[in-house]
Design a protein around this motif. Sequence first.
Motif, PDB file in Angstrom:
ATOM      1  N   TRP A 260      49.425  47.746  51.216  1.00  0.00           N
ATOM      2  CA  TRP A 260      49.491  46.594  52.109  1.00  0.00           C
ATOM      3  C   TRP A 260      49.048  46.954  53.520  1.00  0.00           C
ATOM      4  CZ3 TRP A 260      50.219  41.647  50.749  1.00  0.00           C
ATOM      5  CH2 TRP A 260      50.655  41.418  49.439  1.00  0.00           C
ATOM      6  N   SER A 261      49.260  48.193  53.917  1.00  0.00           N
ATOM      7  CA  SER A 261      48.849  48.616  55.252  1.00  0.00           C
ATOM      8  C   SER A 261      47.352  48.885  55.341  1.00  0.00           C
ATOM      9  CB  SER A 261      49.619  49.881  55.663  1.00  0.00           C
ATOM     10  OG  SER A 261      51.002  49.624  55.737  1.00  0.00           O
ATOM     11  N   PHE A 262      46.762  49.337  54.240  1.00  0.00           N
ATOM     12  CA  PHE A 262      45.371  49.785  54.290  1.00  0.00           C
ATOM     13  C   PHE A 262      44.430  48.971  53.406  1.00  0.00           C
ATOM     14  CE2 PHE A 262      47.965  53.441  55.489  1.00  0.00           C
ATOM     15  CZ  PHE A 262      47.371  53.765  56.702  1.00  0.00           C
ATOM     16  N   LYS A 263      44.868  47.777  52.992  1.00  0.00           N
ATOM     17  CA  LYS A 263      44.019  46.970  52.113  1.00  0.00           C
ATOM     18  C   LYS A 263      42.749  46.498  52.805  1.00  0.00           C
ATOM     19  CE  LYS A 263      46.480  42.647  53.079  1.00  0.00           C
ATOM     20  NZ  LYS A 263      47.040  41.411  52.492  1.00  0.00           N
ATOM     21  N   PHE A 264      42.712  46.547  54.142  1.00  0.00           N
ATOM     22  CA  PHE A 264      41.492  46.156  54.844  1.00  0.00           C
ATOM     23  C   PHE A 264      40.323  47.060  54.471  1.00  0.00           C
ATOM     24  CE2 PHE A 264      43.262  49.436  57.567  1.00  0.00           C
ATOM     25  CZ  PHE A 264      42.155  50.103  58.049  1.00  0.00           C
ATOM     26  N   LEU A 265      40.607  48.285  54.003  1.00  0.00           N
ATOM     27  CA  LEU A 265      39.537  49.224  53.674  1.00  0.00           C
ATOM     28  C   LEU A 265      38.696  48.745  52.500  1.00  0.00           C
ATOM     29  CD1 LEU A 265      41.465  52.609  54.082  1.00  0.00           C
ATOM     30  CD2 LEU A 265      39.782  51.603  55.643  1.00  0.00           C
ATOM     31  N   TRP A 266      39.322  48.096  51.507  1.00  0.00           N
ATOM     32  CA  TRP A 266      38.556  47.599  50.358  1.00  0.00           C
ATOM     33  C   TRP A 266      38.406  46.072  50.373  1.00  0.00           C
ATOM     34  CZ3 TRP A 266      43.314  50.094  49.905  1.00  0.00           C
ATOM     35  CH2 TRP A 266      44.390  49.334  49.464  1.00  0.00           C
ATOM     36  N   SER A 267      38.818  45.425  51.457  1.00  0.00           N
ATOM     37  CA  SER A 267      38.657  43.968  51.520  1.00  0.00           C
ATOM     38  C   SER A 267      37.192  43.510  51.447  1.00  0.00           C
ATOM     39  CB  SER A 267      39.324  43.416  52.785  1.00  0.00           C
ATOM     40  OG  SER A 267      38.740  43.949  53.955  1.00  0.00           O
ATOM     41  N   PRO A 268      36.203  44.237  52.041  1.00  0.00           N
ATOM     42  CA  PRO A 268      34.809  43.781  51.889  1.00  0.00           C
ATOM     43  C   PRO A 268      34.352  43.740  50.430  1.00  0.00           C
ATOM     44  CG  PRO A 268      34.977  45.334  53.706  1.00  0.00           C
ATOM     45  CD  PRO A 268      36.291  45.376  52.997  1.00  0.00           C
ATOM     46  N   LEU A 269      34.765  44.730  49.639  1.00  0.00           N
ATOM     47  CA  LEU A 269      34.384  44.737  48.225  1.00  0.00           C
ATOM     48  C   LEU A 269      34.984  43.549  47.495  1.00  0.00           C
ATOM     49  CD1 LEU A 269      33.151  46.042  45.722  1.00  0.00           C
ATOM     50  CD2 LEU A 269      35.201  47.476  45.539  1.00  0.00           C
ATOM     51  N   VAL A 270      36.269  43.276  47.757  1.00  0.00           N
ATOM     52  CA  VAL A 270      36.919  42.131  47.110  1.00  0.00           C
ATOM     53  C   VAL A 270      36.236  40.835  47.522  1.00  0.00           C
ATOM     54  CG1 VAL A 270      39.092  40.849  46.893  1.00  0.00           C
ATOM     55  CG2 VAL A 270      39.119  43.348  46.985  1.00  0.00           C
ATOM     56  N   GLU A 271      35.888  40.718  48.786  1.00  0.00           N
ATOM     57  CA  GLU A 271      35.266  39.489  49.271  1.00  0.00           C
ATOM     58  C   GLU A 271      33.864  39.310  48.696  1.00  0.00           C
ATOM     59  OE1 GLU A 271      35.813  36.033  51.836  1.00  0.00           O
ATOM     60  OE2 GLU A 271      36.930  37.341  50.492  1.00  0.00           O
ATOM     61  N   ARG A 272      33.134  40.398  48.481  1.00  0.00           N
ATOM     62  CA  ARG A 272      31.815  40.286  47.856  1.00  0.00           C
ATOM     63  C   ARG A 272      31.926  39.830  46.408  1.00  0.00           C
ATOM     64  NH1 ARG A 272      29.772  46.148  50.149  1.00  0.00           N
ATOM     65  NH2 ARG A 272      29.950  45.598  52.373  1.00  0.00           N
ATOM     66  N   LEU A 273      33.010  40.245  45.735  1.00  0.00           N
ATOM     67  CA  LEU A 273      33.235  39.788  44.364  1.00  0.00           C
ATOM     68  C   LEU A 273      33.674  38.328  44.340  1.00  0.00           C
ATOM     69  CD1 LEU A 273      35.145  42.871  42.884  1.00  0.00           C
ATOM     70  CD2 LEU A 273      32.826  42.147  42.320  1.00  0.00           C
ATOM     71  N   ARG A 274      34.530  37.951  45.285  1.00  0.00           N
ATOM     72  CA  ARG A 274      35.076  36.590  45.301  1.00  0.00           C
ATOM     73  C   ARG A 274      34.060  35.564  45.783  1.00  0.00           C
ATOM     74  NH1 ARG A 274      37.097  32.709  48.448  1.00  0.00           N
ATOM     75  NH2 ARG A 274      36.384  33.791  50.330  1.00  0.00           N
TER      76      ARG A 274
END
Length: 424
Positions: A68-82
């Motif tokens: 929860w503290s470091f989820k910003f690190l993989w948020s771009p990948l999730v957003e590219r999938l979504r």
Amino acid sequence: MVSAGTLAAEMDGQDLPAPAAVVIGVGGLYVAQSVIGGVFFTGLPAVMRESGASLNEIAFILITVLPWSFKFLWSPLVERLRAPHGRPRRSRAVVSAIGAFGVGALAACAFIGPTALAPLAVAMMVASFASATADIATDGYAVENLAAKNRGWGNAAQVGGAYLGNAVGGGVFLILVDHFGWTPATLVMAFVLVALAVPFLTVRETAPARSADAPPQSLRAALRRPEVRYGLLLVAVYVVGQKWAALLLGPFLTDAGVSLSTLGVVNGLGITASGLIGAFSGGYLLRRFGAYPIMQATLAAHVVALLGFAVCAYLEARSQGAIAALIAAQLVGGATFALGVTALYSELMGRVSLAQAGVDFTLFQSADAIVSVIGWQITGSFGDRLGYAFCFATAAALGVAALLTLPFLSRRGSALPREAHQGA
């Protein structure tokens, strides 16, 4: 890159899903995420202790907060999938796939048992990672599918969902464990996660696809925008003003003579009820007054409460009247805290870019978590040496500093003019 705030009028004109359907859909997911947190951080420690686990073993659970503290690190990948550029959004598919891992990991915990620490920790980390990752997609969907005037209700669902989920995961779960045992209780929680996700899977998605040649979603793109940079500063200032003394409240009330059973009722039923009142009143009040006036009012109330705690600590007040006043202050503080956080995140929703809503909003949330943890470590380290009175007074001074800083931040980097907030 265009912000959600500057496109508010355009979004209001789109064929968006019914606001109630979106709020109920994302609200179910927010409750589900907090059910997992409640099971791990409130329910499981009690079960482990009853099973003979040491405090050192129980403290190991805290590693599950890291995603929860470091989820910003993989948020771009999730957003590219979504939200792939040039193609329709696929929020429901992404949430379903990631959520399945969370449900499966929680179900695995049911059969592992509370005493097998190593495999249990692995399953908990998978569930926590899945929950934090699904939250990225949930937030992106909420920003895109709620018009500006309805974002307060979306944030009310987020904050209120946290209180409800923690009550289920930390309260109902323990009752089920006591009556039926670990495995049936944990499987019930896994089923609850599935049931809570159903409303979201039935809501349509109408956000238009971005141009195929648009740059990919990234942290760099987020940090280039002044709305995001000043938004991160706003988060830090508000968290310092509101959250840094939170760790001391429970120990202070205990030392003041409040019994554990009374404190349990206050923190369970009382704070949950007051938090829900604060969160859902925010949906109405935000449309009437706007985010910054509410943040200022709740910060001011928080400062007054902290000064009261400081005075009681300094005078070593132990009378029945003083204890009743402290408990009342904590309950009122729970409502104003939830109201203030709802206002804060409503303002932050207006600062994100619709081209990468999940990335920008996740940055704000991770900043909140990191600054909170830093503050709790500081207060925990100095609380014993400096005393409650000094710590509460210092926290009140930080609250005053935050209060004085808010007008400056309201004029910097805000994507939505004040008139638009008040007229929404």
